[in-house]
Scaffold this active site. Structure first.
Site, PDB file in Angstrom:
ATOM      1  N   ASP A 331       0.853  -1.184   0.000  1.00  0.00           N
ATOM      2  CA  ASP A 331       0.000   0.000   0.000  1.00  0.00           C
ATOM      3  C   ASP A 331       0.885   1.229   0.000  1.00  0.00           C
ATOM      4  OD1 ASP A 331      -2.356  -1.283   0.184  1.00  0.00           O
ATOM      5  OD2 ASP A 331      -2.522  -1.180   2.364  1.00  0.00           O
ATOM      6  N   ASP A 642      -4.874  -3.398   5.033  1.00  0.00           N
ATOM      7  CA  ASP A 642      -5.322  -2.991   6.362  1.00  0.00           C
ATOM      8  C   ASP A 642      -6.833  -3.107   6.535  1.00  0.00           C
ATOM      9  OD1 ASP A 642      -5.863  -0.953   4.645  1.00  0.00           O
ATOM     10  OD2 ASP A 642      -4.435   0.456   5.521  1.00  0.00           O
ATOM     11  N   ASP A 646      -9.462  -6.257   2.313  1.00  0.00           N
ATOM     12  CA  ASP A 646      -8.136  -6.748   1.931  1.00  0.00           C
ATOM     13  C   ASP A 646      -7.939  -8.206   2.357  1.00  0.00           C
ATOM     14  OD1 ASP A 646      -7.380  -4.335   0.889  1.00  0.00           O
ATOM     15  OD2 ASP A 646      -6.495  -3.598   2.748  1.00  0.00           O
TER      16      ASP A 646
HETATM   17  P1  ATP Z   1      -3.433   3.064   0.009  1.00  0.00           P
HETATM   18  O1  ATP Z   1      -4.299   1.992  -0.557  1.00  0.00           O
HETATM   19  O2  ATP Z   1      -2.092   3.130  -0.567  1.00  0.00           O
HETATM   20  O3  ATP Z   1      -3.410   3.149   1.490  1.00  0.00           O
HETATM   21  P2  ATP Z   1      -5.058   5.361  -0.121  1.00  0.00           P
HETATM   22  O4  ATP Z   1      -4.959   5.574   1.321  1.00  0.00           O
HETATM   23  O5  ATP Z   1      -4.894   6.534  -0.985  1.00  0.00           O
HETATM   24  O6  ATP Z   1      -4.063   4.345  -0.642  1.00  0.00           O
HETATM   25  P3  ATP Z   1      -7.806   4.856   0.224  1.00  0.00           P
HETATM   26  O7  ATP Z   1      -7.692   5.193   1.651  1.00  0.00           O
HETATM   27  O8  ATP Z   1      -8.594   3.710  -0.220  1.00  0.00           O
HETATM   28  O9  ATP Z   1      -6.425   4.656  -0.450  1.00  0.00           O
HETATM   29  O10 ATP Z   1      -8.360   6.163  -0.481  1.00  0.00           O
HETATM   30  C1  ATP Z   1      -8.797   6.159  -1.821  1.00  0.00           C
HETATM   31  C2  ATP Z   1      -9.292   7.517  -2.207  1.00  0.00           C
HETATM   32  O11 ATP Z   1     -10.436   7.864  -1.432  1.00  0.00           O
HETATM   33  C3  ATP Z   1      -8.289   8.627  -1.945  1.00  0.00           C
HETATM   34  O12 ATP Z   1      -7.470   8.830  -3.051  1.00  0.00           O
HETATM   35  C4  ATP Z   1      -9.172   9.826  -1.712  1.00  0.00           C
HETATM   36  O13 ATP Z   1      -9.555  10.409  -2.943  1.00  0.00           O
HETATM   37  C5  ATP Z   1     -10.406   9.241  -1.081  1.00  0.00           C
HETATM   38  N1  ATP Z   1     -10.359   9.382   0.377  1.00  0.00           N
HETATM   39  C6  ATP Z   1      -9.393   8.956   1.212  1.00  0.00           C
HETATM   40  N2  ATP Z   1      -9.680   9.221   2.494  1.00  0.00           N
HETATM   41  C7  ATP Z   1     -10.869   9.831   2.489  1.00  0.00           C
HETATM   42  C8  ATP Z   1     -11.727  10.342   3.504  1.00  0.00           C
HETATM   43  N3  ATP Z   1     -11.419  10.282   4.796  1.00  0.00           N
HETATM   44  N4  ATP Z   1     -12.883  10.919   3.126  1.00  0.00           N
HETATM   45  C9  ATP Z   1     -13.218  10.973   1.833  1.00  0.00           C
HETATM   46  N5  ATP Z   1     -12.479  10.515   0.833  1.00  0.00           N
HETATM   47  C10 ATP Z   1     -11.298   9.950   1.136  1.00  0.00           C
END
Ligand code: ATP
Length: 901
Positions: A331, A642, A646
């Site tokens: 990730d 996480d 997953d």
């Molecule tokens: P990884 O999978 O590497 O941890 P990530 O943290 O970017 O990546 P997600 O947490 O699934 O992946 O987030 C995906 C998308 O959702 C982000 O790119 C963002 O646009 C949106 N996002 C993330 N956090 C929030 C939140 N708290 N509220 C609303 N949208 C969010």
């Protein structure tokens, strides 16, 4: 209170249930009450889990072919009237069982300790505050807050629910998650249909909820049926299984050989009792029975070493697999990056703004860069939506501003503050009445609020991935505060500009709604007003960069799999140095998106996956396809995760890696390894340790097998040539027991050889014992045969007694093993190149063994038990000469075979 469980909690109103339990749904219990109930009800643990008891584990030590042979040998020697021999054999069987039991218990205890260091936590309301406590400290009456990915800590009567779905498969066998609803149910509702209850051990697959604890520990539903849960101690690994299968085949052939030599001897008119002893000696000597146990111990030691480097191994076989990892899929957020978000750029009302300051401290300002300027209503609304559609908090702790909750959301509170919007006050004025929580698969979060100043109506705020939010918007807020047309192209251009700098971009929208509105997750989010974008930096971890470089050097591919936008992912990937691994110099490095993955067939994905280092906008479900595609390419794949979704990918991966800090209980349960610091560099460290452990295992095997082969050969030679046995069965037992413990196991402490991460990973199809190792085993076995058998004959020829000649043979075995231990520290380097003092255990073992042999040779009690006899200095000189000779010949072989490695 205990009897109330029988009183059908599901039939009561939630508030009524709380009243029965003297619990306040809004405040939970206070500390004093918790303490009192803890005293009364005890820890929330399920005791009496079915595992093997110490006694049954001890008894299992006797359940080995070698022990059967020994017992038969002991009985027959007793019948023959050889009381001492028989006593020694039974003594050895007992000592062997005790030592095996102690070592195995140690391994089990070490693994248990690690498992409990990962004990689950629960979020409970105590004195009005939500606090995380170990699940074992939850008491009846506690109000537990449930979030996606939590493991339900005790049996709960739900008080509230929001899209709450729970996976109860472990309790009811039903594989689909069950929708929960706090409303009371008829009295006769069966367990599986009590939708207003959440049972201990089940997993929250989505949504949120709260419930009051009605039962803990053994009084929970799962506690009552806990005997059904098999808590098998996982001490077997593919390698130990392979070895025990190998020793069974070996056992069969050796028994045939032993029987044949017995018949041969009897036909030659040798006394049957002597031939029987020869057959027993052959069987006892040639079977590497101690090997599986030693392998388990070496692996278990690897587990504690990895724990020291912040990687907790949940399943022993993982230690073995880790060393062979060929690709790590990681990730991005928090693992490869710091997860320290700071908003740096804002796009609102068609204008761009720069935000100064770093971290969560409120210092910094929002300044116009292109167009814009105060007052800009779109900017204010964009910042306000960020502050309202938010579950995090900024706290001053130890003089530092820290975020509680999601760092992405924390950054939005800070950016609002830098423009003078006090998030706390905004949240009070616009009270929240409803929420759709953020989940990776939806990529947005929405909240519903009252309007300030007693105005009638509601306002919905939406924040999330840009394309998601744009899908809902047809209009945009202008700087004047009026609603106008939405310039999608300009928004996307602004998003791309931010993403190209590696910023994580979130979009914001809002909409006024009537008073009775509720939020629903449906596609009909139409009619929202676009407010703007906020781009936040999440700096790559410095140690991740170094660790990626180390992986690439070690021939391990690294792939970043993220939910973030393709451009952001690419920019971060480049900064982390991901390009070098998969792309040829000068070639454009492709990024594959979730949408593209969805369009590819499995075969096509399998073909394309090796060349792509970055996967963006990947849904958790697609991770599973990626793992399988990699595995079809023959890769040994480690995959991080996480979230709840997953779990299938973590299970499928050869090494599922869960995050210890941000990971959900579901992910941790599915994983083979948990990182206590969520850091990519820790995976690399674990792989390095895995390689070290595997190397030590091979060294141990290469050290131990020649003893067995050598002993077998000596006995066979004696039978074939029709001479007296150079070593007796009890003497073989002595050699095998003392050398394995004092010498062989010391190899487990062998530090990693330099350059262990400069070699490509071990190919999975490569046999455990390759040509070099087999050759080495062959050479040392033959040398043992020649020196032990030769010196035995020499002693007899020059007039030594049978006892003395046998004592010489035993000492030759031990001496050669001791010197060969020095060789065995490395397949290629000499012990002097490694540094003699780098493994003090080996030296310690060497000298302990020397002392034991002096005792064996000179102590009268040993003369009686093992028929040993004192030796003179010339005899010792010849014995040491054999040891040194083998040492130098093996070192020579290292030089000669260096080019083959
Ligand atoms: P990884 O999978 O590497 O941890 P990530 O943290 O970017 O990546 P997600 O947490 O699934 O992946 O987030 C995906 C998308 O959702 C982000 O790119 C963002 O646009 C949106 N996002 C993330 N956090 C929030 C939140 N708290 N509220 C609303 N949208 C969010």
């Amino acid at each position: 209170m205990e009897t109330l469980l029988e009183k059908h909690w599901h039939h009561l109103e939630g508030s009524e249930a709380a009243r029965f339990l003297d619990a306040d749904p809004a405040r939970g219990l206070d500390e004093f009450e918790v303490e009192r109930r803890f005293q009364r009800f005890g820890e929330n643990l399920i005791s009496g889990k079915k595992g093997r008891t110490a006694l049954s584990r001890f008894m299992l030590q006797f359940h080995q072919p070698l022990v059967y042979i020994l017992i038969v040998a002991g009985v027959v020697t007793a019948i023959l009237g050889e009381w001492i021999d028989s006593g020694v054999i039974f003594g050895v069987v007992l000592v062997n069982a005790v030592v095996g039991h102690i070592q195995e218990s140690k391994a089990v205890r070490a693994l248990d300790a690690l498992a409990s260091s990962l004990s689950a936590e629960a979020l409970v309301l105590r004195a009005g505050k939500a606090v995380r406590v170990p699940a074992a400290q939850v008491v009846p009456g506690d109000v537990v807050l449930l979030r996606t990915g939590d493991k339900v800590p005790a049996d709960l009567r739900l008080l509230s629910d929001r899209e709450l779905r729970v996976d109860e498969s472990m309790l009811t066998g039903e594989s689909l998650p069950v929708d929960k609803d706090a409303a009371p149910l008829p009295r006769d509702t069966v367990l599986a249909e009590r939708r207003n209850m959440a049972y201990a051990g089940t997993l929250v697959s989505s949504g949120q909820g709260a419930g009051v604890v009605v039962a803990t520990g053994n009084r929970t539903e799962i506690g009552r049926i806990s005997e059904l849960i098999d808590a098998a101690d996982e001490l077997e690994t593919p390698l130990t299984r392979k070895i025990s299968r190998f020793s069974h085949v070996l056992l069969a052939s050796i028994l045939i050989l032993a029987a044949a030599s017995f018949v041969l001897g009897v036909l030659r008119d040798e006394p049957a009792s002597e031939m029987f002893m020869a057959a027993v000696a052959l069987a006892v000597g040639a079977i590497p029975e101690g090997l599986p146990a030693a392998v388990t111990i070496i692996l278990a030691m690897g587990v504690s070493r990895m724990a020291g480097r912040k990687a907790i191994i949940r399943r022993l076989p993982a230690v073995e697999t880790l060393g062979g990892t060929t690709v790590i899929c990681s990730d991005k957020t928090g693992t490869l990056t710091e997860n320290q978000m700071t908003v740096q750029e804002i796009f609102a009302g068609g204008a761009s703004y720069a935000v100064s300051g770093l971290g969560y401290a409120p210092e910094g300002a929002v300044e116009p860069v292109k167009g814009g300027g105060a007052p800009d209503a779109a900017l204010v609304e964009c910042l306000r939506a960020g502050a309202l559609c938010n579950d995090s908090r900024i706290r001053l702790r130890d003089g530092r501003h820290q975020v509680e909750g999601d760092p992405t959301e924390g950054a939005l509170l800070v950016s609002a503050g830098k423009y003078g919007l006090d998030a706390g006050r905004e949240q009070e004025e616009y009270a929240r009445v409803d929420v759709l929580p953020f989940e990776s698969r939806w990529r947005y979060m929405a909240t519903l609020h009252t309007l300030p100043g007693g105005k009638v109506g509601r306002v919905a705020c939406l924040k999330g991935a840009v394309e998601r939010v744009l899908d809902c918007c047809k209009s945009a807020m202008l700087p004047s505060g009026e609603v106008g047309g939405l310039d999608v192209a300009a928004v996307i251009e602004a998003q791309h500009a931010m993403a190209a700098k590696g910023l994580r971009v979130l979009a914001f929208a809002s909409k006024e709604l009537p008073e009775d509105a509720r939020l629903e997750r449906s596609e009909s989010c139409m009619g929202m007003v676009f407010l703007g974008l906020q781009g936040m930096i999440d700096p790559p971890r410095e140690e991740a960069r170094t660790a990626i470089a180390a992986c690439l050097r070690a021939g391990i591919k690294v792939k970043m799999i993220t939910g973030d936008h393709a451009r952001t992912a690419e920019a971060i990937g480049m900064r982390l140095g991901l390009r070098g691994g998969d792309c040829l110099a000068g070639e454009d490095c492709p990024v594959m998106t979730g949408r593209e993955i969805a369009e590819l067939s499995d075969a096509e994905l399998t073909r394309q996956v090796p060349g792509i280092p970055v996967f963006a906008r990947v849904s958790p479900e697609q991770k599973l396809r990626l793992v399988m595609a990699l595995q079809r390419n023959g890769e040994i794949c480690a995959m991080t995760g996480d979230g709840v979704n997953d779990a299938p990918a973590l299970k499928q991966a050869d090494i599922g890696v869960a995050m210890g800090i941000t990971g959900t209980e579901v992910a941790k349960e599915a994983a083979d390894m948990v990182l206590t610091d969520d850091n990519f560099a820790t995976i690399t460290a674990a792989v390095e340790e895995g390689r070290g452990v595997f190397a030590n295992l091979l060294k141990f095997i290469a050290w131990t097998l020649p003893t067995n082969a050598g002993e077998g050969l000596v006995i066979l030679a004696a039978v074939l040539f029709g001479v007296a046995l150079p070593i007796l069965p009890v003497q073989i037992l002595w050699i095998n027991m003392t050398t394995a413990g004092c010498l062989g196991l010391m190899l487990a402490f062998e530090p990693m050889e330099p350059g262990i991460m400069d070699r490509p990973p071990r190919r999975p199809e490569r046999p455990m014992l390759d040509r070099i190792i087999l050759r080495r085993i062959g050479i040392v076995s033959l040398l043992l045969l020649v020196s032990a058998f030769g010196l035995f004959k020499w002693e007899l020829a020059f007039g030594a007694s049978m006892e003395a000649a046998r004592t010489v043979a035993v000492n030759v075995f031990v001496m050669v093993e001791a010197f060969y231990l020095l060789n065995a520290r490395s397949f290629t380097r000499s012990p002097f190149a490694l540094g003699l003092a780098t493994n003090k255990w080996v030296l310690g073992g060497f000298w302990t063994m020397a002392a034991l042999q002096l005792f064996y040779t000179y102590a009268p009690v040993m003369h009686r038990l093992f028929s040993s006899a004192p030796l003179g200095p010339w005899q010792w000189l010849r014995i040491v000469g054999c040891g040194l000779g083998v040492y130098f010949l093996v070192e020579l072989d290292k030089k000669l075979s260096a080019s083959d490695i």
